[in-house]
Enzyme design. Structure first.
Site, PDB file in Angstrom:
ATOM      1  N   TYR A  72      75.877 100.992  22.645  1.00 16.44           N
ATOM      2  CA  TYR A  72      76.862 101.211  23.723  1.00 16.44           C
ATOM      3  C   TYR A  72      77.414 102.629  23.593  1.00 16.44           C
ATOM      4  CZ  TYR A  72      76.755  96.081  24.217  1.00 16.44           C
ATOM      5  OH  TYR A  72      76.370  94.774  24.385  1.00 16.44           O
ATOM      6  N   PHE A 217      78.211  88.945  30.326  1.00 20.59           N
ATOM      7  CA  PHE A 217      78.340  89.021  31.792  1.00 20.59           C
ATOM      8  C   PHE A 217      79.114  87.790  32.296  1.00 20.59           C
ATOM      9  CE2 PHE A 217      75.901  90.264  35.891  1.00 20.59           C
ATOM     10  CZ  PHE A 217      76.747  91.352  36.082  1.00 20.59           C
ATOM     11  N   PRO A 218      80.211  87.418  31.573  1.00 21.81           N
ATOM     12  CA  PRO A 218      80.905  86.157  31.896  1.00 21.81           C
ATOM     13  C   PRO A 218      81.563  86.173  33.269  1.00 21.81           C
ATOM     14  CG  PRO A 218      82.207  87.437  30.339  1.00 21.81           C
ATOM     15  CD  PRO A 218      80.873  88.123  30.450  1.00 21.81           C
ATOM     16  N   LEU A 219      81.845  87.374  33.779  1.00 23.55           N
ATOM     17  CA  LEU A 219      82.466  87.453  35.108  1.00 23.55           C
ATOM     18  C   LEU A 219      81.406  87.736  36.169  1.00 23.55           C
ATOM     19  CD1 LEU A 219      85.495  89.705  34.071  1.00 23.55           C
ATOM     20  CD2 LEU A 219      85.474  87.231  34.379  1.00 23.55           C
ATOM     21  N   GLY A 222      80.682  91.757  39.952  1.00 21.28           N
ATOM     22  CA  GLY A 222      81.152  91.629  41.324  1.00 21.28           C
ATOM     23  C   GLY A 222      81.114  90.214  41.891  1.00 21.28           C
TER      24      GLY A 222
END
Ligand code: NAP
Length: 295
Positions: A72, A217-219, A222
């Site tokens: 990252y 990517f829990p959300l 968008g």
């Protein structure tokens, strides 16, 4: 719940706890630090001071499980974590990963060669200013290298005291079973959210085997957030936000679930952590499942 307050010390703890590897006690709502980097997960974040504030506030709010990776930035996320939080408070668990080369923005090339994994782990120890990494995850099982060599290298690092526990990322049940014949595995990090259920079988396996399941990517970025999304409309009825409902759904879905929502913004962090206070009962769970299947 939609009005965020900054004096909510420790509220993440309302998400409950999980014991990673039977000995690392973490609050189930963690923090993913991939987003405290530049565009394409490359270089410095637009606002480094805000990234430092986000990390410090996450700990104040009761988060003690932070996910990162050498890739990252590369390196930037680990460096900012050390800058913001070192000397680390007791009980803070930093999980990092190795197994990717980063030739440029948005480019990720698997590299599971033993020499790469060894130097990746040594680099993470240096940047995070740690003598031992609590949870070291193989970012991907590189198909070009025998799994035995990749996990065998991590096993060696563990025997040398440089790694406490080993986790996997983006794997099938078959791969987890195979990995466990080589070395003990304590966690699995796969893409999963209310609208993205491809890893349901892996989650069930982790639940059965008491392995931590860390949904990335829990959300679903968008798709989940936003008041106009189907979840957003449902959330409004419950006086919450779409992100809060998506996170509360994950926490309710399984006791081994350890969501690590990521953000570069204090405001979003406060909103996300408040999900620990939102309880999703069986009726709400069914309603959300029906909506997720229909969308
Ligand atoms: N193992 C793997 O292969 C893998 C892959 C990807 C990620 N991960 C890990 O999983 C963590 C989470 O994944 P992710 O960052 O891809 O996905 P995510 O947490 O689902 O979404 C993060 C995105 O959503 C935005 N966001 C966060 N909270 C928000 C809110 N309340 N309202 C509106 N937007 C919001 C963030 O932007 P802002 O910065 O603007 O808030 C960011 O763009 C990462 O940090 C990383 O640690 C692992």
């Amino acid at each position: 719940m939609q009005n965020h307050e900054t004096d909510k010390q420790g509220i993440a703890k309302k998400a409950g706890e999980f014991l990673i590897g039977n000995d690392l006690r973490v609050t189930r709502l963690g923090f993913g630090s991939m987003r405290i980097t530049g565009d394409g997960i490359w270089g410095e974040p637009a606002e480094r001071a805000e990234a430092v504030r986000v990390l410090r506030l996450a700990v104040e709010l009761g988060i003690n499980f932070i996910d990162t990776a050498d890739s990252y930035g590369p390196h930037v996320s680990e460096e900012i974590i050390a800058e913001a939080l070192c000397p680390y408070p007791a009980g803070l668990v930093i999980a990092t990963k190795g197994g990717f080369d980063r030739p440029g923005p948005n480019q990720w090339v698997e590299n599971g060669r033993p020499e790469h994994l060894r130097s990746a782990c040594e680099g993470s120890l240096r940047r995070l200013r740690l003598n031992r990494i609590d949870l070291y995850q193989l970012h991907r099982i590189d198909p070009k290298v025998p799994a035995e060599d990749q996990l065998g290298t991590l096993k060696d690092m563990q025997a040398q005291g440089k790694i406490k526990h080993i986790g996997l990322s983006e794997v099938s049940v078959k791969q987890i079973r195979h990995a466990r014949t080589i070395v003990p595995i304590v966690s699995v990090q796969n893409r999963y959210s209310i609208t993205d259920r491809g890893s349901e079988d892996v989650l069930e396996y982790c639940e059965q085997e008491k392995l931590g399941f860390i949904p990335w990517f829990p959300l679903a970025a968008g798709r989940v957030s936003g008041s106009e999304s189907p979840i957003g409309r449902m959330a409004a009825r419950w006086k919450a936000t779409a992100s809060q409902v998506a996170l509360a759904w994950l926490l309710a879905r399984s006791p081994v679930m350890l969501p690590i929502p990521g953000t570069s913004k204090v405001e979003h962090l406060e909103e996300n952590v408040a999900a620990a206070e939102l309880k999703i009962d069986a009726n709400k769970m069914q309603e959300l499942d029906r909506m997720a299947r229909a969308s």
